[in-house]
Design an enzyme around this catalytic site. Structure first.
Site, PDB file in Angstrom:
ATOM      1  N   GLN A 118      59.049  24.623  43.162  1.00  0.00           N
ATOM      2  CA  GLN A 118      59.211  23.324  42.494  1.00  0.00           C
ATOM      3  C   GLN A 118      58.678  22.172  43.340  1.00  0.00           C
ATOM      4  O   GLN A 118      58.421  21.088  42.816  1.00  0.00           O
ATOM      5  CB  GLN A 118      60.698  23.067  42.171  1.00  0.00           C
TER       6      GLN A 118
ATOM      7  N   ASN B 272      65.328  23.591  41.508  1.00  0.00           N
ATOM      8  CA  ASN B 272      64.789  23.473  40.154  1.00  0.00           C
ATOM      9  C   ASN B 272      65.709  22.717  39.207  1.00  0.00           C
ATOM     10  O   ASN B 272      65.255  22.095  38.264  1.00  0.00           O
ATOM     11  CB  ASN B 272      64.499  24.866  39.587  1.00  0.00           C
TER      12      ASN B 272
ATOM     13  N   THR C 151      43.949  44.010  39.908  1.00  0.00           N
ATOM     14  CA  THR C 151      42.793  43.127  39.733  1.00  0.00           C
ATOM     15  C   THR C 151      43.270  41.690  39.561  1.00  0.00           C
ATOM     16  O   THR C 151      44.093  41.408  38.685  1.00  0.00           O
ATOM     17  CB  THR C 151      41.981  43.554  38.485  1.00  0.00           C
TER      18      THR C 151
ATOM     19  N   GLY D  33      55.532  32.681  40.907  1.00  0.00           N
ATOM     20  CA  GLY D  33      56.536  32.414  41.923  1.00  0.00           C
ATOM     21  C   GLY D  33      57.523  33.560  42.088  1.00  0.00           C
ATOM     22  O   GLY D  33      57.922  33.887  43.217  1.00  0.00           O
ATOM     23  N   THR D  34      57.927  34.167  40.994  1.00  0.00           N
ATOM     24  CA  THR D  34      58.917  35.252  41.075  1.00  0.00           C
ATOM     25  C   THR D  34      58.374  36.389  41.933  1.00  0.00           C
ATOM     26  O   THR D  34      59.074  36.913  42.822  1.00  0.00           O
ATOM     27  CB  THR D  34      59.259  35.771  39.662  1.00  0.00           C
TER      28      THR D  34
ATOM     29  N   CYS E 238      64.804  29.627  32.972  1.00  0.00           N
ATOM     30  CA  CYS E 238      64.762  31.087  33.032  1.00  0.00           C
ATOM     31  C   CYS E 238      66.102  31.675  32.635  1.00  0.00           C
ATOM     32  O   CYS E 238      66.181  32.827  32.256  1.00  0.00           O
ATOM     33  CB  CYS E 238      64.415  31.552  34.442  1.00  0.00           C
TER      34      CYS E 238
ATOM     35  N   HIS F 101      51.873  27.487  37.438  1.00  0.00           N
ATOM     36  CA  HIS F 101      52.267  26.735  36.234  1.00  0.00           C
ATOM     37  C   HIS F 101      53.282  25.642  36.524  1.00  0.00           C
ATOM     38  O   HIS F 101      53.552  24.800  35.667  1.00  0.00           O
ATOM     39  CB  HIS F 101      52.776  27.681  35.130  1.00  0.00           C
TER      40      HIS F 101
END
Ligand code: PLP
Length: 371
Positions: free
Chosen positions: A171, A143, A230, A74-75, A311, A193
């Site tokens: 989220q 979040n 990759t 996401g970041t 985070c 995740h």
């Protein structure tokens, strides 16, 4: 019950437990040896696995497969959106955005939120009406509080006032209906995740007219030149399988309400409770008790929750989200309880009992409060 050896895991917004469908898809994809960029049979097999995942995600979230750009999470999807769509535009972000957006958009104009966490759309309109074309970044669900923003309205406003809109749905995806083309936004970030897939994969969804973008990472021109490197085929396969296994149904609302009732009975205040919220998330303030002390007390009682965003844990500063909602001192006294997809009544019962014990110890005694 969730992972007995770890006690009761109620920190899904930090990361969801891996879904069995994702594990199975990853194990199968790990046996595919090729690099998706190679033209031989092994490479083509890896590419097939990746493109199948892309198509599944595209169908799941209402976008064309060619408009899905895989990222590391996401970041990176947020950073890519700000980098690519923000070219030549001023940046405007909501006051409760995640650090993934805040850090990517230093100096951005900030749109205030109301006390319940909802964005002030009139303030957004005023900012957009006054100045050059903008890129607006607005999260779909917060979040820390679970607050669901009126993103479709914001998208309509942005279109009228010549702005692009990037939506951070990290989220929200998998926990409420997310249909990208229906939202009318320019781009949207999702993360594996946070919906029960592995870490290491995410995606930026792009509107058809914006599908050619300036990459943040150039490298070997993968993802049609939009993101070099990759791709992690197994993580991407797990990401898609997890997304397909999500239900959107809000079936955790009953358990969330049970947890809230128990906390409130022990002196807690529900933050942002009168706004539309994700069914799995509640933010609970216990007046007089520091958030980090609450998290440690619950951890000692085998309950995993967090103070503010995971985070940013380790920082002493109070949550910028709760501060923007005008909570003052309470901003440093709130914890986030976020139920994972496999939460059970036993998890919530254990939380309720532990919360009661904690509140008895940490709440300032009534006598000294009266004094
Ligand atoms: N956006 C929001 C709203 C989040 O909650 C998070 C992570 O907590 C991110 C972005 C970053 O996602 P990732 O952990 O996949 O980098």
């Amino acid at each position: 019950m969730t992972m007995l050896s770890l006690g009761h895991y109620l920190d899904a917004n930090a990361t969801e437990p891996l879904r069995p469908e994702a594990r199975a898809a990853m194990l199968a994809a790990l046996d595919v040896t090729g690099n998706p960029s190679s033209i031989h049979a092994a490479g083509r097999a890896a590419r097939r696995a990746m493109e199948d995942a892309r198509e599944a995600l595209a169908a799941r979230f209402g976008v064309r497969a060619g408009d899905v750009v895989f990222t590391s999470g996401g970041t990176e999807a947020d950073a890519l959106a700000v980098h690519a769509l923000g070219q030549g535009r001023r940046l405007v972000i909501g006051a409760t955005e995640h650090d993934a957006i805040r850090a990517a958009a230093p100096g951005a104009a900030i749109v205030p939120v109301f006390a319940n966490g909802l964005i002030d759309l009139n303030a957004l309109a005023a900012i957009l009406a006054d100045g050059p074309p903008a890129l607006v970044c607005l999260m779909l669900a917060n979040n820390e509080t679970g607050t669901i923003q009126p993103v479709a309205e914001a998208a309509a406003l942005c279109r009228t006032l010549g702005a692009l809109l990037h939506v951070d749905a990290v989220q929200a995806a998998g926990r409420m209906p997310v249909n990208f083309s229906g939202l009318g936004a320019s781009s949207l970030a999702i993360s594996s995740h946070k919906l029960g897939g592995p870490t290491g994969a995410g995606a930026l969804l792009l509107a058809p007219d914006l599908s050619t973008i300036v990459p943040l990472i150039r490298g070997g021109g993968q993802e049609r030149g939009r993101r070099g490197g990759t791709p992690p085929v197994a993580a991407i396969a797990g990401f898609a399988a997890a997304a397909l296994a999500t239900a959107d149904a809000g079936n955790l609302a009953g358990l969330r309400d049970m947890a809230e009732r128990a906390a409130v009975a022990n002196g807690a205040l529900v933050i942002g409770g009168d706004a539309p919220r994700l069914a799995n998330t509640t933010c609970l303030a216990l007046p007089g008790a520091r958030a980090d002390t609450q998290v440690i007390a619950l951890d000692l009682d085998c309950i995993a929750v967090s103070a503010g965003a995971a985070c940013s844990s380790g920082k002493v500063a109070a949550s910028h989200v709760l501060a923007a909602m005008g909570l003052g001192e309470l901003a440093g006294q709130a914890i986030r309880v976020s139920l994972p997809w496999n939460a059970t009544v036993a998890d919530v019962d254990a939380f309720a009992a532990a919360y009661g014990r904690m509140a008895d110890r940490l709440r300032p005694p009534l006598v000294s409060r009266a004094a």
